[in-house]
Design an enzyme around this catalytic site. Sequence first.
Site, PDB file in Angstrom:
ATOM      1  N   LEU A 157      70.228  41.236  47.848  1.00 51.58           N
ATOM      2  CA  LEU A 157      69.171  41.071  48.832  1.00 51.58           C
ATOM      3  C   LEU A 157      68.656  42.452  49.206  1.00 51.58           C
ATOM      4  O   LEU A 157      69.414  43.420  49.194  1.00 51.58           O
ATOM      5  CB  LEU A 157      69.692  40.356  50.086  1.00 51.58           C
ATOM      6  N   ASP A 158      67.368  42.543  49.534  1.00 54.05           N
ATOM      7  CA  ASP A 158      66.829  43.816  49.987  1.00 54.05           C
ATOM      8  C   ASP A 158      67.576  44.295  51.225  1.00 54.05           C
ATOM      9  O   ASP A 158      68.157  43.492  51.974  1.00 54.05           O
ATOM     10  CB  ASP A 158      65.342  43.683  50.324  1.00 54.05           C
ATOM     11  N   LYS A 159      67.528  45.583  51.460  1.00 57.82           N
ATOM     12  CA  LYS A 159      68.244  46.196  52.582  1.00 57.82           C
ATOM     13  C   LYS A 159      68.019  45.444  53.887  1.00 57.82           C
ATOM     14  O   LYS A 159      68.960  45.186  54.641  1.00 57.82           O
ATOM     15  CB  LYS A 159      67.799  47.654  52.726  1.00 57.82           C
TER      16      LYS A 159
END
Length: 345
Positions: A157-159
């Site tokens: 998942l993105d940050k």
Amino acid sequence: MQSSMVNPLEGSENDRTPGAPDRITVDGGEKSARLDRVLAVHCAQLSRTRLKALILDGRVSVGAAIVRDPAYHVAPGDTITIDVPPAIPAEPEGEDIPLDIVFEDDDLIVLNKPKGLVVHPAAGHETGTLVNALIAHCGDSLSGISGVKRPGIVHRLDKDTTGLMVVAKNDLAHQSLSAQFADHGRTNEMRRGYLAFVWGVPDRPRSTIDQPIDRHPHAREKMAVRQGGREAVTHFEVLETFIGGDGKPVASLLACQLETGRTHQIRVHLAHIGHPLLGDDVYGAGFKTKARHLPEKAKSALMTLGRQALHASLLVLEHPKTGEILAWETPLPEDLFLLQDALRG
């Protein structure tokens, strides 16, 4: 121009402290010279890129002053101090970072990732990642099939995207989960569901975005819909519509399901159809002015959010060993719950 200095990589660890500053005394010659060029000549063990990074990072001084300009000209008699930090270990190390574990057995871990947590080490994020936390939690049991810097990671998942992630704890689980993610439910039960707050309201209550995704042609840190890119399919359904201060629909909540797993897929696809995520400064920067149509409470909640309004809420997969179909759901985190409540206001 000549100079004398202590070689930054000479000597054993017993006679040189890692990170200790080294000095260059510039002497001889009649003309000044660029700082980066002087360092390149006398620090041959360090690349020009590394030296430039040290300068920009404030680790180089001329006299008593820190110089952050690689083009700065030094003169005979100047003393240059360079602080070379200790090398970062090639393999990530365990760090005591709390994990919100939803499920765990001998084969896999399912966790609820918080915002701000990078999944695996990369430039600018060498420590403090989910991988560092997993190494501390699991020890040597993590699968190394995806490389030393991504042990056990089968998707990410993105940050600043929150929600459910699964991590493999051994090679068998890694192979099974990787195959399930590659298939994305076409022939198996695997499903990934997201909740997304977007600007505007799509003209259809349910739809599918089937557009290829590739690197942006001009901004390499971004992705874009591009013909010839990799197949990308996102299904969505409108769950809720939010009315702005002017009495007109201003935003909506979508349930999204992935049929493929491209980088930034949901963010790129929704922006492509004119409904970027609230708080997405990368793909929705042009929609910032729409915040003026939000009720004051919602406007404040969005400013406080400080991230894209995206949450991985559903994960369904087949257990790699037992074959059992497992499903997990996680509610909106507090910041998105408060945003939803404010938008309803």
